[in-house]
Design a protein around this motif. Structure first.
Motif, short mmCIF file in Angstrom:
data_model
loop_
_atom_site.label_atom_id
_atom_site.label_comp_id
_atom_site.label_asym_id
_atom_site.label_seq_id
_atom_site.Cartn_x
_atom_site.Cartn_y
_atom_site.Cartn_z
N ARG A 9 3.23 21.98 51.04
CA ARG A 9 2.66 20.98 51.92
C ARG A 9 2.89 19.58 51.36
NH1 ARG A 9 -3.42 22.84 52.59
NH2 ARG A 9 -3.56 20.76 53.52
N CYS A 92 0.82 26.32 53.30
CA CYS A 92 0.56 26.46 54.74
C CYS A 92 -0.23 25.27 55.29
CB CYS A 92 -0.22 27.76 55.01
SG CYS A 92 0.73 29.25 54.70
N ARG A 93 0.37 24.56 56.21
CA ARG A 93 -0.30 23.45 56.89
C ARG A 93 -1.26 24.02 57.93
NH1 ARG A 93 5.04 20.88 59.12
NH2 ARG A 93 5.30 23.14 59.40
N GLN A 96 -0.56 24.81 61.82
CA GLN A 96 0.88 24.73 62.06
C GLN A 96 1.65 25.94 61.54
OE1 GLN A 96 2.75 20.78 61.36
NE2 GLN A 96 0.70 20.11 60.71
N ASP A 97 1.34 26.35 60.31
CA ASP A 97 2.16 27.37 59.67
C ASP A 97 1.58 28.77 59.85
OD1 ASP A 97 4.19 25.68 58.77
OD2 ASP A 97 2.99 25.09 57.03
N LYS A 98 2.38 29.78 59.44
CA LYS A 98 2.03 31.18 59.66
C LYS A 98 2.15 31.99 58.37
CE LYS A 98 3.93 31.13 64.37
NZ LYS A 98 4.89 31.78 65.30
N VAL A 118 -4.57 29.28 59.45
CA VAL A 118 -3.16 29.68 59.43
C VAL A 118 -2.97 30.86 60.38
CG1 VAL A 118 -1.30 30.62 58.00
CG2 VAL A 118 -2.82 28.84 57.08
N THR A 141 9.57 33.25 61.52
CA THR A 141 9.94 32.00 62.18
C THR A 141 10.02 30.90 61.13
OG1 THR A 141 7.69 31.19 62.58
CG2 THR A 141 8.59 32.78 64.17
N GLU A 143 8.11 28.58 60.74
CA GLU A 143 6.75 28.26 60.31
C GLU A 143 6.16 29.31 59.38
OE1 GLU A 143 8.11 26.03 63.37
OE2 GLU A 143 7.65 28.16 63.70
N THR A 144 6.83 30.44 59.21
CA THR A 144 6.31 31.51 58.34
C THR A 144 6.52 31.11 56.88
OG1 THR A 144 6.96 33.14 60.01
CG2 THR A 144 6.32 33.97 57.84
N LYS A 145 5.46 30.99 56.13
CA LYS A 145 5.55 30.54 54.74
C LYS A 145 5.19 31.62 53.72
CE LYS A 145 6.76 26.48 56.08
NZ LYS A 145 5.91 25.28 55.95
#
Length: 351
Positions: A9, A92-93, A96-98, A118, A141, A143-145
């Motif tokens: 982040r 993970c924001r 926003q993130d996953k 998340v 995706t 966004e997957t962290k």
């Protein structure tokens, strides 16, 4: 190619860690008047009036010696739950993130995801409790962290295939977290031996299971020095208390006793795995690489409540996806296991 700075982040990259009094002075001294401690001492015992080492240097050196790893690759947390939470905060924001997890599995991944706002992606394990790798890769995706893999898995006891985890590590540009809370009860080598090979690998372990120190709340994360340095930056300054550090150091002097205790638990596990299938109430006994066994029974709710009436507490997992009709049983002492088997044999399904 994995680049940690691409997933951390932005606010975490920019922030400075809290600097405690013990961080600012690193030499030897006889008078400490820097941290607003009680200079008269402590009613709890010697040395407890001083703040603990915020970096747990002595404890990390001992763990590194036992594990064959660099102390700079070790993070210590208030249980492994703290490391799980900090991993979310690190990459993970919120909103926003996953993250991606593989139910049925340890529930704290979901709790931490919800706490940190998340989004969760869930890909259910196969009927043999293995990773459907193609489905996981298709679910990733930008966004997957984080991907969490529990091996041996809780509540199934199954060891996740090495090749599946390797594929995730090579294909995913986020962090793959392999939770080895029960690894001491398995013959499979630890993933800590492969940290140099996979820069996006984080391995979780704990003192709560094989070491028998659940009451002390001490968990571990192993990763690259780069990842550990970020976890150290965002953790609370004194997250491991002095009593826990000292008691853990004492326990680490008894690795032979640990091996004996683990072997005894594994022997009791084998006795249960042999005896449970013969009971009329038991429909299936799943293989286990952990210190517990998952069984499928004819009447999970009824049996669970019956065992409670006998003052025997097990875990009813029948509402967990993939575990319909299942109960999870921790391997107990010889006497406890015999009482459990006797109680299950006496239970009659209610019509």
């Amino acid at each position: 190619m994995f680049n940690l700075n691409n997933i951390i982040r932005p606010n975490v990259l920019k922030m400075k860690a809290y600097s405690s009094a013990r961080d600012e002075y690193k030499g030897d001294a006889s008078i400490f008047l820097d941290a607003n401690e009680n200079s008269l001492g402590s009613l709890a015992g010697e040395n407890y009036h001083r703040y603990p080492d915020p970096h747990q240097k002595q404890l990390k050196r001992k763990i590194a010696e036992i594990k064959g790893i660099n102390p700079a690759q070790i993070f210590l947390g208030n249980g492994s739950d703290e490391a799980i939470d900090l991993l979310f905060r690190m990459v993970c924001r919120p909103g926003q993130d996953k993250m991606l997890h593989l139910p049925p599995t340890y529930g704290m991944y979901e709790v931490s995801a919800n706490l940190n706002e998340v989004t969760m992606e869930a890909v259910q394990l196969t009927p043999k409790f293995q990773i459907p790798v193609a489905e996981v890769l298709a679910s990733i995706t930008p966004e997957t962290k984080l991907i969490f893999v529990c091996s041996p898995n809780n509540p199934t006891g199954s060891l996740i295939e090495i090749e599946s985890i390797e594929t995730l590590l090579r294909s995913f540009e986020g962090l793959v977290v392999v939770d080895e809370a029960y690894a001491d009860f398995s013959e499979s080598p630890s993933w800590t031996a492969r940290l140099a090979e996979f820069p996006n690998l984080v391995v979780l372990q704990t003192f709560s299971k094989a070491w028998g120190m659940a009451g002390l709340r001490l968990g571990l994360a192993f990763a690259s020095e780069e990842i550990i340095s970020v976890l150290d930056k965002i953790k609370p300054p004194y997250n491991i208390n002095e009593a826990t550090q000292q008691l853990a150091l004492q326990a680490l002097e008894h690795t032979e006793a640990l091996r004996d205790m683990v072997e005894e638990i594994k022997q009791e596990r084998e006795l249960l795995l042999h005896a449970l299938p013969a009971l009329a109430q038991v429909e299936k006994v799943y293989p286990s690489d952990a210190n517990f066994i998952l069984i499928k029974v004819k009447d999970a709710d009824g049996l669970y409540n019956y065992l409670l009436s006998k003052r025997i507490v097990v875990r009813n997992r029948s509402t967990v996806p993939g575990c319909a009709g299942c109960i999870r049983i921790t391997v107990g002492t010889l006497e406890e296991n015999q009482q459990l088997l006797q109680a299950i044999s006496e239970y009659k399904t209610q019509d």
